[in-house]
Design a protein around this motif. Structure first.
Motif, PDB file in Angstrom:
ATOM      1  N   LYS A   1      37.245  57.081  -0.125  1.00 28.32           N
ATOM      2  CA  LYS A   1      36.060  56.389   0.396  1.00 28.32           C
ATOM      3  C   LYS A   1      35.869  56.667   1.884  1.00 28.32           C
ATOM      4  N   HIS A   2      36.967  56.622   2.666  1.00 28.48           N
ATOM      5  CA  HIS A   2      36.816  56.786   4.110  1.00 28.48           C
ATOM      6  C   HIS A   2      36.813  58.249   4.537  1.00 28.48           C
ATOM      7  N   GLU A   3      37.228  59.136   3.630  1.00 28.17           N
ATOM      8  CA  GLU A   3      37.236  60.564   3.945  1.00 28.17           C
ATOM      9  C   GLU A   3      35.798  61.029   4.192  1.00 28.17           C
ATOM     10  N   LEU A   4      34.852  60.438   3.437  1.00 26.88           N
ATOM     11  CA  LEU A   4      33.447  60.849   3.551  1.00 26.88           C
ATOM     12  C   LEU A   4      32.935  60.622   4.969  1.00 26.88           C
ATOM     13  N   ASN A   5      33.561  59.648   5.673  1.00 25.77           N
ATOM     14  CA  ASN A   5      33.022  59.283   6.983  1.00 25.77           C
ATOM     15  C   ASN A   5      33.639  60.108   8.103  1.00 25.77           C
ATOM     16  N   THR A   6      34.428  61.140   7.754  1.00 27.75           N
ATOM     17  CA  THR A   6      35.151  61.832   8.829  1.00 27.75           C
ATOM     18  C   THR A   6      34.491  63.153   9.188  1.00 27.75           C
TER      19      THR A   6
END
Length: 1698
Positions: free
Chosen positions: A165-170
């Protein structure tokens, strides 16, 4: 007062609701002096919204605050409607790559053991499941609340920092951009204004300390006289004290007081009174007066209502700010700027500083709100996290002092945020270099421990309670130090080196205060009076253990740092013991021509301390010099030449001597405190930095000394110098008849000293001492733990030392040394040592406790005997020492060592009461073995041209020096080899001699150095032959002895059989008869076996003999003899229930005659199968009762059984029981003694006859109830009634049973009635027989269910307790009618019969859909004898049985057809219909006619027949069990094995046609009528029209709810309510309960209650099935009983509250 308030409050509300947020915001936008405007608005409105009365209305207040106060701010900030503005901000914002979820209490958290930088790095469940770590080794715990998820923090994880989920925001985070670029200038300016104002307002009002005036700009003119009496939380007073005080002070009810106390505990404060100043002040004085007796009083303030109002709004504001910044990173950045901006007064005046520094003055609720805000703002913004960390570090000292004096727990203190800051490696590094954090933490710590003795050491003696409390709090600083050190630097800057070494200096200062603390002196004469305080010092040591290890790890990473640290540490040690002689006088010791100067010092007379952290740290650093090879690279930088080895070894040696003397019992007058200290010194938690380092320190010293000198000093410290330096001391010693204790003491001291030498030479598994790596060390630990016994994973982990990351390094090496054995249904998985690792076993492994050592020795010798090897346990081959320690091996061949060996061997040879012991000899042999192994290694690894300097073999071959004629060590060994008193050690001596010869051969072949020929070899050869002969002789003797014993035994056996001939004859007969019963006795086996009806197979009656477990007397079971009984347990059961919502409204009036097919509540009977005489049982039960009454007067404790409810434990197996079942012969044979006519009536005739008999009985009952008719009429009526032929209603049969059996029939009947209906016992109640029949039916049904579920055959081998129980229960139920009045049973029969054959006298009976047919069958069959006994027409019981059975079976078939579901399976189209299918189709058609069209459409015949067959199976199986136990006909062998459905076999056994529908065809006429009457019932009609439900057949088995496979998903479902433990709880009633091991296991087959280990847990289906089976078998109560008997603490628990 309240009534006057109302209209006023309403008016205020109206005026508030008229406020417009938009207008207010507009006004603010125009304002020139914004702060003034806003403050005026708040001053005016806050007191009108908050705190209007004695009780808060949070919903209403929040609603108004949002409308009047927060709304305008949101409009102002957005410049438009916030409903549009905020979503815009959110869209422009880039989502964060940090998770930052703050944990609730009890929520599961996950840490990856492979990738987390330290154990404080955790993930929330959602991130964890989406991360790569779910496939790694992870650890799962439940959060205590307050931390947050580290997903997205690249510094927290070695790999895989992002979940999906948070990988998309990197995608674009490479360049660190300013989040403000997404906001317009206007928004930034407005946000800044409002944030600055609001944050300032909140901080000001929360830290405001005056109680009745506000800050100037918030004061209003007209102030009311309304005050609150505000009570604050503290951790000193208990709930009870607070509740009691409040009841007195504000005279409220207890319930209100509890409410107040709970709120105070949760939020930190609560107003307990509202009114004018005087009124509140009075309550305050009462509270203060009442709570100030023992402790400081509760904190109470009388506060003006407007202050409280503003404070409440201040908290609301902080939460609001936390919410607003969630919309955009830009807003968060602005809030951080506002918070950290220096105030006008410079340092420490930013808003954040002000909050932190007043933390301990705030109440709980306020603290947690602002801590949450800090977490969601400062800690989530990486730029400001750094600045915040700096502020935190600069205020560290003040914050910690506040925390230490505050009394709230750590989690409510701002100091607790250190874990969020110090564990970030980059921040920790920066704080060390820029803020000198290490030094600050250590100095702060030292400042709080002010108590020192004259030498400046810490002193914990006579600690006051307050100091102890402070000490507990100060320990959290050590944790902070651990956080700072936990991630180690990869590259060093000069700054970091300098600051680390400054910190190291401070740390040495701390250790210096610990060096030698808590010194002790041996008590002589009388026992010590007061146990000295020892725990504080050890607590400190334990807490520092990891820090000390980490300091060494840091030093190891940089050569310069290591050299500097070594010098500093040495300098401090010199300061501590510079004049290490401490004024003791010097003496000279000499043995074997060597002499050494030392001091006179006796551990047993002077002070000695177990705490030597400076020496131990130096030892650790010395090993690192060796490991990192700095010692060889830069010897010029090291002060090695300045070292004084005697000084280095002095204190560690004293410590080890102290342990030896304690073991020798010399210090037993010093009490337990010393024993405990010695225990912890060796314990796995402390030993790494205590005991292990003392050994290293001695190794360090010895490697730089002449070993002879060292050994002499050691002898002197052990107080053994006299014994070994004086020739013939041993003889003198034993001849002067000395005190036995002294001899014993000296022996133990010699043993301990030899053990120490073994350790010094043999312990080289620390990297740096020996040439090994860390895994070798762990392997060795595991090998030695598993040498004791196989161990579970958790036991092994506990026995290994953990590093700062809670890792032991076990998983990486365990596969190499052990096999894993999986667990069964109980128990745990075990690791077993691989056989090839046994050769690495060292009997004198230094981490064994004494008990472990002897267990390991035994286990190893045992396994060697099993493998037919000799039982010697020679020392293992050891890895070579590192060069720095290489000279250690020379101890073994030094003169003094040889002298010691020779002396002890001499004592052993002269074996005549000298002071020596076998363990002493064993240790000497071990040392000799070590020396030989060493020499062998040297020879095998020798380089060309090198001379081997280790010449132990030569030295032991030479004769002794001192008395010139003394034999060599080798010669003495050969003498001892044949000593009869040393059997155990022979193998070892033999091994030594063998190894000696091997070494000689090597030396000769290499002839590296010529060896002097000695007489040794010749003797060796001789002795070997002698030895062989000796062994052979012994073996022969042993064989003869064995044969003789065997002969004696068989003689005795024959003798016994002769004497007891008749006994053996009987047993043989009995065996034969029992086997015959099991294998269907021979005369039966040829024909078909039939359980009932006229064709019933006649089985000859078996005589039954049983033995009473109480008086051991044997007795035959007969009708007229005294009763024998089985212990039984009757319980209500819902295991088979299909309707759990149903329960009996009024048990006194309830009629249980008909059981509903939903079986909503049955009565189950179980038994453990143990037999007693009824009178023995009665006596036993009376004594239990009497004992219980006596005990209750004495103790008022509970027991696992409830005597008042008739409960007791079976005297033999302690199984919980509450009644007894009488043992009977088959009752039918007793009643059915009349002739059996061959022509028994058909069903139709039989129904007619029975109906007439019932009519006659009813008529007579009516007559009896109206006695006023003249008797002459009576006879006429009798005539006109026309009694059926042979029926004599006036006949009453004689009861065949003896009084005692009748008594027991009543006892068990009444118990079943009492438990089943939950009523008071009453043996006259007409419902008693119904409950007995019901219990019989229900128990059979539940057994059938279990057998079907497990796929076992119906008549397979049942456990005998079940078999006995069913047999006794069925026979009891069949005989019970004999103790009930006949009319009652006849009435029951008539009513049951009328449910199938309609009768006008019984109207409101249940319809055919609402009757459980098996219960009906059992009731009819068992009640029938009451009618049949008056019938002399020749109808037998058997005829009744079969007709009843056929009738009920047909009713059941109709039941199945009516309720079967009609989905059509197109499977049978092709095949022609068989006769069964046609018949059932015809039957269904006729049903269709009776029911009218309301019955569902007709499916195919195949489908119907399949439904009938599967639906009726359980009924047939239950019936087979019932008639088998009733009539005693053995089942046909086909049913005794599992396999097909057995439908045909069952039908034959029950004398049914295979095509069940034939029953209808054979009795066509009557069945037509009956079916019609059943179908016309109003309820059946309603069912057909879909207005009600009915049970369909076969009934599904009940199951426990399904559990998720992974335990974490279970916790997650449960974290909404607080669940910490993974335990199964069994409850039975209010007083019975126990815990049962849960069905979740880790990969090592162990449960983990409370997640202490945190290994991933998965559902073990076998264990879950076992719990389900316990429930199905009704064994839960029994389990609880056994558990409570085994563990008395379970008895006292109040289970109903759990």
């Amino acid at each position: 007062m309240a009534s006057e308030l109302e209209p006023e409050v309403q008016a205020i509300d109206r005026s508030l609701l008229d406020c417009s947020a938009e207008e207010t915001a507009g006004k603010w936008l125009q304002a020139t002096d914004l702060p003034r405007e806003v403050y005026q608005h708040l001053a005016h409105y806050v007191p009108k919204i908050y705190c209007r009365g004695p009780n808060p209305f949070p919903q209403k207040e929040d609603m108004l605050a949002q409308h009047v106060l927060l709304g305008p701010m949101e409009w102002y900030l957005c410049g438009e409607d916030p409903a549009l503005g905020f979503p815009k901000l959110e869209q422009a914002n880039k989502p964060s790559h940090l998770c930052g979820r703050v944990f609730k209490v009890g929520e599961p958290t996950y840490s990856c053991r492979d990738c987390a930088v330290d154990p404080t790095c955790v993930l929330c469940m959602e991130c964890f499941l989406g991360s790569i770590h779910r496939d790694h080794r992870y650890r799962m715990t439940t959060s205590g609340g307050g931390g947050f998820c580290d997903c997205g923090d690249t510094e927290a994880w070695k790999e895989g920092p992002y979940c999906q989920k948070h990988e998309l925001n990197t995608y674009e985070i490479e360049e660190e951009e300013d989040p403000l670029v997404h906001l317009s200038e206007d928004v930034i300016a407005r946000t800044y204004n409002i944030f600055a104002l609001m944050f300032r307002y909140a901080v000001e009002i929360l830290t405001w300390e005056k109680e009745n005036e506000l800050p100037v700009d918030l004061e209003i003119l007209e102030k009311n006289d309304t005050y609150y009496c505000m009570l604050f939380n503290d951790e000193v007073h208990t709930y009870e004290q607070v509740i009691y005080t409040l009841q007195k002070a504000v005279n409220c009810t207890q319930k209100e007081a509890i409410g107040f106390a709970t709120t105070v505990d949760r939020d930190g404060r609560r107003s307990v009174r509202y009114g004018d100043f005087q009124y509140c002040e009075q309550a305050k004085s009462v509270i203060v007066r009442n709570t100030s007796r023992q402790t400081k009083p509760l904190k109470v303030q009388v506060m003006h209502s407007s202050i409280v109002a503003h404070q409440n709004f201040g908290l609301k504001l902080l939460s609001w700010l936390g919410g607003i910044i969630g919309y955009s990173d830009g807003l968060r950045r602005i809030l951080c700027q506002v918070g950290l901006q220096e105030g006008p007064d410079g340092e420490n005046f930013s808003l954040v500083d002000r909050l932190m520094l007043s933390d301990s003055k705030l109440w709980k609720g306020a603290r947690s709100v602002y801590h949450q805000l800090f977490m969601s703002s400062l800690l989530m913004d990486l730029k400001y996290k750094k600045q915040f960390a700096v502020r935190f570090a600069r205020n560290y000292e003040r914050l910690q002092s506040d925390y230490v004096t505050d009394d709230h727990d750590r989690e409510f203190s701002i100091a607790d945020l250190s874990v969020q800051i110090f564990t970030v490696p980059s921040l920790a590094r920066m704080l060390i270099t820029e803020e000198n954090l290490m030094t600050i933490i250590i100095k702060t710590f030292m400042d709080h421990l002010r108590h020192r003795d004259a030498q400046g050491r810490f002193q914990f003696e006579r600690y006051t309670a307050l100091q102890a409390f402070k000490f507990k709090r100060v320990q959290s600083l050590i944790l902070d130090l651990k956080y700072v050190l936990i991630s180690k630097p990869t590259e060093w800057s000069d700054d970091l080196r300098q600051k680390f070494l400054e910190g190291f200096d401070a740390f040495l200062e701390l250790l210096k205060c610990m060096q030698g603390m808590d010194p002790i002196t041996r008590q002589v004469g009388q026992h010590i009076e007061m146990e000295p305080e020892w725990e504080a010092a050890f607590t400190l040591q334990m807490k520092l253990t990891h820090v000390i290890s980490m300091m060494q790890d840091w030093c190891a990473l940089d050569e310069k740092v290591l050299i500097e640290a070594y010098k500093k540490c040495l300098a401090v040690l010199m300061q501590c013991h510079g004049g290490f002689t401490d004024g003791e006088q010097p003496i000279t010791l000499s043995i074997c021509g060597h002499s050494v100067e030392t001091i006179r010092y006796c551990v047993s007379k002077e002070k000695v301390s177990i705490h030597l952290p400076v020496s131990r740290l130096l030892a650790g650093l010395h090993v690192l010099l060796s490991k990192s090879e700095v010692a060889y690279k830069f010897p010029e930088h090291l002060p090695l030449s300045e070292l004084s080895p005697p000084m280095l070894i002095e204190h560690p040696l004293r410590c080890l001597v102290l342990c030896a003397q304690v073991h020798a019992g010399m210090w037993r007058r010093n009490g337990f405190s010393l024993v405990n200290q010695i225990y912890y010194y060796h314990n796995v938690k402390c030993r790494r930095e205590m005991f292990d380092k003392d050994i290293v320190m001695l190794q360090t010293g010895v490697s730089m000394m002449d070993p002879n000198h060292f050994l002499m000093i050691m002898l002197s410290r052990f107080e053994l110098y006299q014994i070994f330096s004086t020739p013939d001391y041993g003889k003198r010693f034993s001849s002067e008849i000395t005190h036995k204790d002294v001899v014993q003491q000296n022996n133990t001291l010699i043993e301990e000293m030899l053990y120490l030498i073994i350790m010094l030479v043999g312990e080289r598994f620390s990297p740096g001492v020996g040439q090994v790596n860390a895994t070798d060390e762990t392997k060795r630990e595991i090998i030695h733990q598993l040498s004791i016994k196989p161990m579970a994973h958790s036991e092994l982990v506990k026995s290994l030392p953990e590093d700062e990351n809670k890792e032991t390094g076990m998983e990486s090496v365990i596969e190499a040394v052990a096999h894993f054995k999986k667990p069964g249904l109980t128990g745990r998985g075990m690791y077993e040592l691989k056989p090839e690792c046994a050769k690495e076993f060292n009997l004198y492994f230094y981490h064994f406790s004494r008990a472990e050592q002897s267990k390991a020795e035994e286990a190893q010798r045992k396994s060697k005997r099993q493998n037919r090897e000799d039982t010697a346990l020679p020392p293992p081959v050891l890895p070579p020492f590192c060069p720095l320690f290489a000279s250690l091996v020379n101890i073994l061949q030094s003169d003094v060592m040889l002298c010691i060996m020779r002396t002890i061997l001499q004592w052993a040879v002269e074996h005549n009461g000298y002071a020596w012991s076998e363990s002493m000899l064993q240790r000497v042999l071990h040392l000799i073995g070590m020396a030989l192994q060493e020499e062998k290694q040297h020879l095998e690894n020798v380089m060309e041209e090198h001379v081997v300097t280790f010449t132990f073999t030569q030295k032991i071959s030479k004769p002794g020096e001192t008395p010139h004629n003394s034999p060599s060590i080798l010669a003495m060994l050969e003498t001892l080899q044949n000593a009869p008193y040393l059997e155990v050690h022979k193998d070892m001596i033999r091994w030594i001699l063998k190894t000696f010869n091997a070494i000689k051969k090597i030396r000769e072949s290499s002839s590296a150095s010529p060896v002097a020929e000695t007489e040794g070899t010749v003797m060796e050869e001789n002795s070997r032959d002698k030895d062989k002969a000796e062994r052979k002789r012994k073996a022969e003797i042993a064989r003869l002895r064995r044969e003789k014993i065997m002969a004696q035994m068989s003689e005795m056996q024959r003798h016994f059989i002769d004497e007891n001939k008749e006994l053996f004859q009987q047993t043989l007969e009995l065996d034969a008869s029992t086997s015959a019963v099991l294998e269907n006795s021979p005369m039966v086996s040829d024909m078909t076996l039939t359980a009932l009806g006229p064709a019933q197979t006649q089985v000859p009656e078996q005589r039954q003999f049983v033995t009473c477990i109480l008086c051991q007397e044997e007795q035959e079971v007969k009708v007229e003899s005294r009763a024998m009984v089985l212990a039984a347990f009757v319980q209500r059961s819902t295991v088979l229930s299909k309707n759990r919502s149903k329960f009996i409204q009024d048990p006194e009036k309830y009629d249980p005659l008909f059981m509903h097919p939903d079986l909503s509540c049955g009565t189950h009977t179980g038994s453990c199968g143990h037999v007693m005489h009824a009178h023995c049982w009665q006596r036993y039960f009376d004594s239990v009762q009497a004992k219980e009454q006596r005990r209750q007067q004495r103790l008022r404790l509970h027991t696992s059984y409830d005597v008042e409810n008739g409960e007791f434990l079976c005297p033999l197996c302690e199984c919980l029981s509450n009644t007894v079942i009488p043992l009977l012969l088959p009752p039918r044979n007793i009643f059915n003694s009349r002739l059996n006519f061959s022509d028994q009536p058909s069903l139709t005739q039989w129904i007619r006859t029975i109906s007439q008999q019932i009519k006659a009985l009813q008529f007579l009952r009516k007559e009896e109830s109206t006695p006023n008719i003249v008797s002459s009429k009576n006879s006429e009526i009798m005539d006109e009634l026309q009694l059926p032929e042979g029926f004599r209603p006036d006949f009453h049969p004689k009861n065949p049973y003896s009084e005692s059996i009748k008594e027991m029939l009543k006892t068990f009947g009444t118990a079943t009635y009492k438990v089943g209906l939950k009523v008071h016992p009453n043996e006259e109640d007409p419902r008693v027989p119904i409950m007995c029949w019901g219990s019989c039916a229900y128990t059979i049904q539940s057994i059938e269910r279990i057998l079907s579920d497990e796929g076992k055959p119906l008549f397979g081998p049942l456990p005998c307790r079940l078999d006995d129980c069913l047999r006794s229960l069925t026979r009891f139920a069949a005989a019970h009618w004999t103790v009930v009045s006949l009319p009652v049973v006849q009435e029951h029969f008539s009513k049951l019969f009328a449910s199938l054959v309609p009768d006008d006298n019984y109207r409101d009976l249940p319809c055919i859909l609402d009757i459980d047919m098996f219960h009906l069958l059992v009731g009819l069959v068992l009640a029938f004898p009451a009618l049949q006994c008056q019938d002399f027409s020749g109808i037998s019981l058997g005829a009744g049985d079969i007709n009843i059975f056929h009738l009920v079976t047909m009713a059941h078939i109709i039941q199945i057809l009516l309720t079967s579901c009609t989905e059509e399976n197109g499977m049978d189209q092709g095949n022609p219909a068989v006769e069964e299918e046609l018949a059932v189709l015809a039957l269904f058609k006729s049903l269709h006619q009776y029911m009218g069209s309301s019955l569902k459409e007709m499916p195919s015949g195949w489908h119907l027949w399949r439904n009938v067959r599967t639906g009726i199976m359980p009924f047939l199986k239950c019936s087979a069990l019932f008639f088998h136990y009733l009539n005693g006909v053995p089942p046909p062998p086909e049913i005794q094995v599992s396999g097909t459905s057995h439908f045909e076999h069952l039908c034959n056994y029950l004398s049914l046609p295979n095509n069940l529908i034939c029953l209808f065809q054979e009795n066509g006429e009557i069945m037509k009528l009956l079916i019609e009457s059943w179908c016309h019932n109003i309820e059946v009609k309603r069912y057909a029209e879909g207005e009600r439900d009915a049970i369909s057949y076969p009934r599904e088995s009940n199951k426990l709810i399904d559990l998720p496979e992974d335990y974490s998903s279970l916790i997650n479902q449960a974290s909404n309510f607080s669940v910490r433990e993974c335990q199964v709880l069994f409850l039975a009633g209010k007083t019975k309960g126990c815990f049962y091991s849960p069905p979740y296991l880790d990969d090592y087959g162990e449960t983990d209650q409370g997640l202490r280990r945190g290994n991933p847990l998965h559902l073990c289906t076998e264990r879950f099935r076992k719990i389900q089976k316990l429930w199905h078998q009704h064994s839960i109560t029994e389990e609880i009983g056994h558990a409570q008997e085994a563990n008395q603490t379970l008895v006292g628990i109040d289970w109903q509250h759990l």
